[in-house]
Design a protein around this motif. Structure first.
Motif, short mmCIF file in Angstrom:
data_model
loop_
_atom_site.label_atom_id
_atom_site.label_comp_id
_atom_site.label_asym_id
_atom_site.label_seq_id
_atom_site.Cartn_x
_atom_site.Cartn_y
_atom_site.Cartn_z
N ASN A 40 0.83 -1.21 0.00
CA ASN A 40 0.00 0.00 0.00
C ASN A 40 0.87 1.26 0.00
O ASN A 40 0.61 2.20 -0.76
CB ASN A 40 -0.91 0.04 1.22
N TRP A 44 0.35 0.48 -4.22
CA TRP A 44 -0.45 -0.62 -4.73
C TRP A 44 -1.79 -0.70 -4.01
O TRP A 44 -1.85 -0.69 -2.78
CB TRP A 44 0.29 -1.95 -4.56
N ARG A 45 -2.85 -0.80 -4.79
CA ARG A 45 -4.18 -1.10 -4.26
C ARG A 45 -4.30 -2.62 -4.29
O ARG A 45 -4.00 -3.25 -5.32
CB ARG A 45 -5.25 -0.44 -5.10
N ALA A 81 -2.37 -1.26 7.00
CA ALA A 81 -2.62 -1.82 5.68
C ALA A 81 -4.11 -1.79 5.36
O ALA A 81 -4.94 -1.61 6.24
CB ALA A 81 -2.12 -3.27 5.63
N ARG A 82 -4.41 -2.00 4.09
CA ARG A 82 -5.82 -2.08 3.69
C ARG A 82 -5.96 -2.98 2.46
O ARG A 82 -5.08 -3.04 1.60
CB ARG A 82 -6.41 -0.71 3.41
N ASP A 84 -8.75 -3.22 -0.50
CA ASP A 84 -9.82 -2.38 -1.02
C ASP A 84 -11.13 -3.13 -1.25
O ASP A 84 -12.20 -2.54 -1.11
CB ASP A 84 -9.40 -1.73 -2.35
#
Length: 194
Positions: A40, A44-45, A81-82, A84
């Protein structure tokens, strides 16, 4: 946009032979959440594409799957972090759907949702069916030697000399998600989706 598709069980969290059927059973792999955070931070997604046939088999329901993903998102957030979106196939193997990996349907859904050519979207996962689905969708595919592929770590260089039955020779192999993140983040920007 730089977009990446990851598998879930055996890639981000420990997999189980009897399915991860509750939030209590979801356990992140060492370093995986931090690897997503680094990705991320590198722009970067990240989205997940995961077979969840336990729903179609009646082993757990949507409320349980939602609770698992809520726990996952909380732990990702703690790590900075994630993810999406989570794309999942709820069907049992005998349903013959187009979205169950190794079919490319989940990846096609990702490409359609984000309006991005899949040839620019890397995929990484521990199961051969994940990388086969990615390859069928036209994605650059990467196999991680965790979960279902962990037994391949015993071979010199990470994979058997004769290759892996059913795996395209263009698929790159990495020890785990942190190693894949290291590799991806070291690539020239021209390789990434822009």
């Amino acid at each position: 946009m730089k977009l990446l598709i990851l598998d879930r069980d055996g890639t981000l969290n420990r997999s189980r032979d009897d399915h991860v059927a509750s939030a209590d059973e979801w356990e992140a792999l060492p370093g995986a959440l931090e690897a997503v955070a680094r990705l991320n931070q590198g722009g970067w997604r990240v989205v997940l594409a995961t077979n969840q046939s336990g729903i179609g088999r009646g082993l757990f329901d949507m409320a349980s799957l939602n609770a698992i993903h809520a726990k996952m998102h909380r732990q990702l957030a703690v790590a900075g972090a994630r993810v999406d979106a989570v794309f999942f196939c709820p069907h049992a193997p005998e349903d013959g759907c187009h979205c169950r990996k190794p079919e490319p349907g989940l990846f096609e859904q990702v490409g359609s949702r984000y309006g991005i050519p899949l040839s620019t979207v890397p995929v990484a996962g521990n199961a051969l069916r994940h990388v086969q689905a990615g390859t069928a969708a036209g994605c650059p595919s990467h196999l991680l030697l965790t979960g279902q592929s962990e037994h391949l770590r015993d071979f010199q260089g990470g994979v058997p000399e004769a290759g892996i039955k059913g795996m395209d020779a263009s698929i790159m192999v990495h020890l785990d998600l942190p190693a894949f993140a290291d590799w991806l983040l070291s690539q020239p920007e021209a390789v990434a989706v822009t």
